[in-house]
Scaffold this motif. Sequence first.
Motif: not given
Length: 195
Positions: A123-129
């Motif tokens: 849920t959040s790591l793609p945004l952090f990427g």
Amino acid sequence: MNEENIGLRERLVEAGVELLAAEGVQALTLREIARRTGVSHGAPRRYFPTHLELLSAIARRGFAELAARATAAAGADEGADPRERLTALCRVYLDFARTDRGMFELMFRHDLLASGRLGLRETSLPLFGMLVDLVARARPRTGVAPELAAAALWANLHGIAQLHGWGSLQLATGSEDAEPLLRAALDAHLGAVQR
């Protein structure tokens, strides 16, 4: 799961999202979500065995919404200026924290993040990427890995969002405008630009 079960599961999550927006995190009880969905107070447990699992499903909606807004704002135009794209992503983050305060608070609750039920990686790591990629493109080469610089910028943004939400920054700066703080954070992490 059959379609009826998926439908009720989604209705429970949607009722939680609406309740969160209207009344805040403290209102998110299984009983109230069930009442708003029109089912018995025990019905949510068939789909969400624990309250934490239902809260995690609601928070996943928040991460999906934030990612959609960030992607739309930062764009996929590889030729666009990376710093402008990064600035747009940061503005979305701060705006989300301001306009979706309850969801923002829920998304980063330690008990949800630590439980593993949130599906943080998905849920959040793609945004952090996306943040890491834009930081790597927008800043000069230094001895600091882009992941660390992006994490530091994220921590700074999160701090701005939290302190602004609490009213502390307004007291300290005498202004409601978070834009100068955003510019200062970007300059601190990417290097200053001539204005």
